[in-house]
Scaffold this active site. Structure first.
Site, short mmCIF file in Angstrom:
data_model
loop_
_atom_site.label_atom_id
_atom_site.label_comp_id
_atom_site.label_asym_id
_atom_site.label_seq_id
_atom_site.Cartn_x
_atom_site.Cartn_y
_atom_site.Cartn_z
N GLY A 244 0.76 -1.24 0.00
CA GLY A 244 0.00 0.00 0.00
C GLY A 244 0.79 1.28 0.00
N GLU A 281 4.05 -6.72 1.45
CA GLU A 281 3.42 -7.04 0.16
C GLU A 281 3.33 -5.79 -0.72
OE1 GLU A 281 -0.47 -8.31 1.36
OE2 GLU A 281 0.22 -10.20 2.22
N PRO A 282 4.46 -5.17 -1.05
CA PRO A 282 4.37 -3.95 -1.86
C PRO A 282 4.08 -4.26 -3.33
CG PRO A 282 6.66 -4.51 -1.46
CD PRO A 282 5.84 -5.53 -0.72
N GLY A 283 3.25 -3.43 -3.92
CA GLY A 283 2.99 -3.54 -5.35
C GLY A 283 3.40 -2.25 -6.05
N CYS A 353 -15.21 5.52 -26.99
CA CYS A 353 -16.51 6.19 -26.99
C CYS A 353 -17.09 6.28 -25.59
CB CYS A 353 -17.45 5.45 -27.93
SG CYS A 353 -16.76 5.35 -29.58
C1 PLP Z 1 -3.19 -4.86 -3.86
C2 PLP Z 1 -2.64 -5.53 -2.67
C3 PLP Z 1 -1.33 -5.25 -2.25
C4 PLP Z 1 -0.46 -4.22 -2.92
O1 PLP Z 1 -0.97 -2.93 -2.84
P1 PLP Z 1 -0.06 -1.71 -3.38
O2 PLP Z 1 -0.87 -0.52 -3.05
O3 PLP Z 1 0.08 -1.90 -4.85
O4 PLP Z 1 1.24 -1.77 -2.68
C5 PLP Z 1 -0.83 -5.95 -1.17
N1 PLP Z 1 -1.59 -6.87 -0.51
C6 PLP Z 1 -2.85 -7.15 -0.89
C7 PLP Z 1 -3.61 -8.18 -0.14
C8 PLP Z 1 -3.42 -6.51 -1.97
O5 PLP Z 1 -4.67 -6.79 -2.32
#
Ligand code: PLP
Length: 424
Positions: A244, A281-283, A353
């Protein structure tokens, strides 16, 4: 101007360059719309977490829904990352990219039985379970498969991450996680089921978070539970604080990953939990500022009068990059080659569109048809959320790796789009 993605993204004279490669040249070579990523920028973002976690038992699980292209997964797998997945399809991608199932955590509110079996067979490290029902179903599937499923419970800590309502996930009204008040009961239930093995606790409070306090509040709520659960005789091995962390799209000033990790480790230590393995859990924060989306200017439509708007119509659209349409997200837009002359204010829109099909509003740009624009910070939740709306083939993707340029995904062909369809 400070470009998000610096130092990998920079102007060299008039040319906008990523890892030293002129983006306009890449657009000419591979066509548009085109996603371009910097491998160096991804690795640097990952190393920021790793460095701060040095000396601790830890696993950084890349939340691959942010960008799940195989070469991106390969990059993180080779760097030693684990993966946070939310579907059986994502698990298949991890394995296809050479990732290791024993470093995978499986999140998600609605796992199917087939997905559970697939993940049990592959031997994922942990199921992040989000409800009592899921515990029972997983227990049954594990017993039928003759194994025990490692589980962590995703707890909803009921803290406000202070982010967009669509990407806030740790509040009472969200569909995610097990309510804090029910978590102890859920742990007792999990521990009583012969097909399950409790290994951890997790949470994930939202996305694009730019403050530390919500993380610390969530961790405190988690540790309160860990203490209660262990007092009930159920050992908890790891603490997973989710992902997050936000990035800079415009003027946001999120803490850097190192500061976030250090603050959380310090809180763990202060509360006597320093011995636990910690998972992240970074995305977005690993890939967001490592990528751009390139689009060619097709048409300029000038306003009729003072109340009207100027439209800059480009060949990328909401189907390629939905964040602006979906979250009203602001993303930087820069010409790949700067030109002199007036810079009128444009709404930069796609050809789809829908009036919601825009990439940027009220942007002052000196542009002409045929120019290439770069939408910045597009490495996360760009390609993975792309669709074929309006029967538009999805974009190609390129990964830059120092001097090397890899085409990592071919542009989709229109025939692929209806290959599975049948006439009556
Ligand atoms: C989407 C998600 C993440 C990553 O979130 P980011 O905002 O991209 O870092 C981590 N854990 C879980 C369970 C998620 O659903």
């Amino acid at each position: 101007m400070n470009l998000p993605g610096a130092p990998f993204l920079a102007r060299q004279g008039r040319e906008l360059c990523l890892e030293g490669h002129a983006l306009a040249e890449l657009a000419a070579r591979f066509g548009t719309p085109l996603y371009v990523y910097s491998r160096g920028a991804m690795l640097r973002a990952f190393q920021a977490y790793e460095r701060a976690l040095h000396g601790r038992r830890h696993l950084v699980c890349y939340a691959m829904k942010a960008n799940s292209s195989l070469a991106v997964l390969q990059t993180f797998a080779q760097a030693g990352a684990g993966f946070d997945i939310v579907s059986g399809g994502e698990l298949a991608r991890v394995l296809a990219a050479g990732g290791d199932a024993s470093r995978v955590v499986f999140s998600g509110v609605g796992k199917t039985r087939a997905e559970m079996r697939q993940a049990l067979q592959a031997g994922v490290r942990c199921f992040n379970v989000e409800s009592q029902d899921e515990l029972d179903t997983l227990n049954a599937e594990a017993l039928a498969s003759g194994c025990r499923a490692p589980v962590s419970l995703r707890v909803n800590p009921d803290v406000d991450a202070g982010t967009h309502p669509y990407i806030s996930t740790g509040l009472k009204g969200n569909k995610f996680g097990i309510a804090h008040a029910q978590a102890l009961g859920a742990y007792r239930h999990a521990a009583s089921l012969p097909g399950l093995h409790v290994v951890g606790i997790d949470c994930h409070i939202g996305s694009q978070i730019t403050q530390l306090p919500p993380y610390l509040d969530a961790l405190d709520r988690l540790l309160d539970l860990v203490e209660a659960v262990e007092a009930a005789g159920i050992p908890i091995h790891h603490v997973d604080v989710g992902g997050g962390l936000g990035i800079t799209y415009t003027d946001e000033t999120p803490p850097d990953a190192g500061a976030l990790v250090r603050a959380l480790l310090q809180r763990l230590d202060e509360r006597g939990h320093g011995h636990r393995e910690v998972l992240f859990e970074p995305g977005r924060s690993l890939v967001g500022n490592a990528g751009v989306l390139l689009a060619e200017v097709l048409v300029l439509k000038h306003a009729l009068d003072a109340e009207g708007k100027n439209f800059c119509i480009v060949d990328a659209a909401m189907n390629d990059l939905v964040r602006p349409a979906m979250y009203e997200a602001w993303m930087g837009i820069e010409p790949c080659v700067q030109r002199d002359g007036p810079a009128p204010v444009w709404d930069v829109v796609g050809p789809v569109c829908e009036s919601g099909d825009w990439l940027g509003r009220a942007r002052a740009l000196a542009v002409a048809p045929g120019d290439v624009l770069a939408v910045l910070s597009a490495g996360a939740y760009g390609m993975t959320m792309a669709s074929n709306y309006n029967t538009r083939p999805r974009a190609a993707e390129v990964m830059l790796d120092g001097p090397r340029v890899h085409l990592i995904r071919e542009r989709e062909d229109v025939r692929q789009l209806f290959a599975g369809e049948r006439l009556l």
